[in-house]
Design an enzyme around this catalytic site. Structure first.
Site, short mmCIF file in Angstrom:
data_model
loop_
_atom_site.label_atom_id
_atom_site.label_comp_id
_atom_site.label_asym_id
_atom_site.label_seq_id
_atom_site.Cartn_x
_atom_site.Cartn_y
_atom_site.Cartn_z
N GLY A 262 0.84 -1.21 0.00
CA GLY A 262 0.00 0.00 0.00
C GLY A 262 0.87 1.25 0.00
O GLY A 262 0.66 2.19 -0.77
N HIS A 263 1.89 1.26 0.87
CA HIS A 263 2.82 2.40 0.88
C HIS A 263 3.55 2.50 -0.46
O HIS A 263 3.71 3.59 -1.02
CB HIS A 263 3.87 2.24 1.99
CG HIS A 263 3.31 2.23 3.38
ND1 HIS A 263 3.19 1.08 4.13
CD2 HIS A 263 2.84 3.23 4.16
CE1 HIS A 263 2.68 1.38 5.31
NE2 HIS A 263 2.46 2.67 5.37
N ASP B 178 -7.44 5.05 4.18
CA ASP B 178 -7.82 5.95 5.28
C ASP B 178 -8.66 7.09 4.69
O ASP B 178 -8.24 8.24 4.63
CB ASP B 178 -6.57 6.48 5.96
CG ASP B 178 -5.74 5.36 6.55
OD1 ASP B 178 -6.05 4.92 7.66
OD2 ASP B 178 -4.79 4.88 5.88
N GLN C 12 -9.39 10.19 6.68
CA GLN C 12 -8.18 11.01 6.81
C GLN C 12 -7.99 11.86 5.54
O GLN C 12 -7.68 13.05 5.61
CB GLN C 12 -6.97 10.08 6.99
CG GLN C 12 -5.62 10.74 6.84
CD GLN C 12 -4.51 9.76 7.16
OE1 GLN C 12 -4.28 9.45 8.32
NE2 GLN C 12 -3.83 9.26 6.16
N ARG D 136 -0.96 -2.60 10.74
CA ARG D 136 -1.53 -3.26 11.93
C ARG D 136 -1.89 -4.72 11.67
O ARG D 136 -2.13 -5.46 12.63
CB ARG D 136 -2.74 -2.48 12.44
CG ARG D 136 -2.35 -1.14 13.06
CD ARG D 136 -3.50 -0.48 13.81
NE ARG D 136 -3.01 0.61 14.64
CZ ARG D 136 -3.00 1.90 14.27
NH1 ARG D 136 -3.45 2.26 13.09
NH2 ARG D 136 -2.52 2.82 15.10
P1 AMP Z 1 0.46 4.81 7.56
O1 AMP Z 1 1.91 4.49 7.49
O2 AMP Z 1 -0.40 3.69 8.02
O3 AMP Z 1 0.19 6.12 8.27
O4 AMP Z 1 -0.01 5.07 6.05
C1 AMP Z 1 0.68 5.98 5.23
C2 AMP Z 1 -0.12 6.22 3.99
O5 AMP Z 1 -0.30 4.98 3.29
C3 AMP Z 1 -1.54 6.75 4.28
O6 AMP Z 1 -1.87 7.76 3.32
C4 AMP Z 1 -2.39 5.54 4.11
O7 AMP Z 1 -3.72 5.84 3.72
C5 AMP Z 1 -1.66 4.80 3.01
N1 AMP Z 1 -2.01 3.39 3.03
C6 AMP Z 1 -1.96 2.53 4.09
N2 AMP Z 1 -2.42 1.31 3.74
C7 AMP Z 1 -2.76 1.40 2.43
C8 AMP Z 1 -3.31 0.47 1.48
N3 AMP Z 1 -3.59 -0.79 1.81
N4 AMP Z 1 -3.55 0.91 0.23
C9 AMP Z 1 -3.28 2.19 -0.13
N5 AMP Z 1 -2.74 3.11 0.72
C10 AMP Z 1 -2.51 2.73 1.97
#
Ligand code: AMP
Length: 262
Positions: A32-33, A144, A147, A181
């Protein structure tokens, strides 16, 4: 790729670096990142990824201390995805003694209500990162969705000169949305967690048939305890969002029912 740890060094190295794209993260990178990094790589001359487990967005009873951290692996993955700068600021520099300024975006829906103070921490750290990096574009995940909506409101309300790009949710082959998570889940919990994306798909199908999508999600959660199931309407974009606990892990997910969250 350079790893930079102070605001001053980031500002120095970004002088004259063309179109800058910023991807704010809390690390523990997954596909995702990486989808966000690749989107930024395609559109920008310089790609900055921030890695900061932001204490201000965790409540006292939440998982700040056990949040997964692996900077070495994250740096390797970021470099492979073509990131130019990994910004790893210290909590001391982000929130020095006497820190007193917060961004509070009102009317933020069920996720905000379920996690008091969470979005205040998110909005504040994102505005700080926008001011530090001064990107032309910032990338966030649809995963998110609330967000993303909150940040769209913040940049509109505070006249922040920035485009936001919202990248579609990346899922595992079985449909579970990737999340840092997910690392907390046992094998059994990982199987139970699948009820969340499946219930949202049931909600999507109900919506197509003109029946109540929220009731359909609630009816299909297969024993998972929902924190909320919510239909968000953002200027015509309809998002069906839910949060649920699987053991001690809280997962969120959503599907877009109408419109395009971009
Ligand atoms: P985090 O490290 O969880 O704060 O996420 C950082 C960024 O990655 C945020 O903009 C999240 O929405 C995005 N993100 C997290 N998981 C996914 C996913 N499965 N698909 C797309 N973007 C994601």
């Amino acid at each position: 790729m350079k790893t930079l740890r102070t605001i001053a060094t980031v500002r120095q190295s970004l002088a004259g670096r063309g179109r800058v794209g910023l991807v704010p993260t809390m690390g523990a990178f997954h596909e995702g990142h990486l989808a966000l990094f690749r989107a930024a790589r395609e559109e920008c001359e310089t790609v900055v990824v921030s890695l900061f487990v932001n204490p201000a967005q965790f409540a006292a009873n939440e998982d700040l201390s056990r949040y997964p951290r692996d900077e070495t692996r994250d740096a390797e993955l970021a470099e492979e995805a073509g990131v130019d700068i990994l910004l790893v600021p210290s909590a001391e520099e982000m929130y020095p003694d006497g820190y007193a300024t917060w961004v509070d975006v009102e009317e933020i829906g069920a996720e905000g209500a379920a996690r008091p103070g969470h979005f205040r921490g998110v909005a504040t750290v994102c505005l700080k990162l926008f001011n530090i990096v001064q990107p032309q574009v910032a990338y966030f995940g649809q995963k998110d969705a609330q967000q993303a909506v909150l940040l769209l409101r913040m940049i509109r309300d505070l006249n922040v000169d920035l485009d936001l790009r919202i990248v579609p949710t990346v899922r595992d082959v079985d449909g579970l949305a990737l999340s840092s998570r997910n690392a907390y889940l046992s094998e059994r919990e990982r199987r139970q967690a699948l009820a969340l994306p499946r219930a949202l798909e049931a909600g999507r199908a109900a919506n197509v048939e003109d029946s109540d999508p929220v009731a359909a999600v609630r009816g299909a959660l297969n024993g998972l305890e929902p924190d909320y199931v919510e239909l968000l309407d953002l200027d015509g974009i309809k998002i069906l969002a839910a949060a649920a606990r699987v053991g001690s892990t809280r997962l969120i997910d959503n599907v877009v029912l109408e419109g395009d969250l971009k």
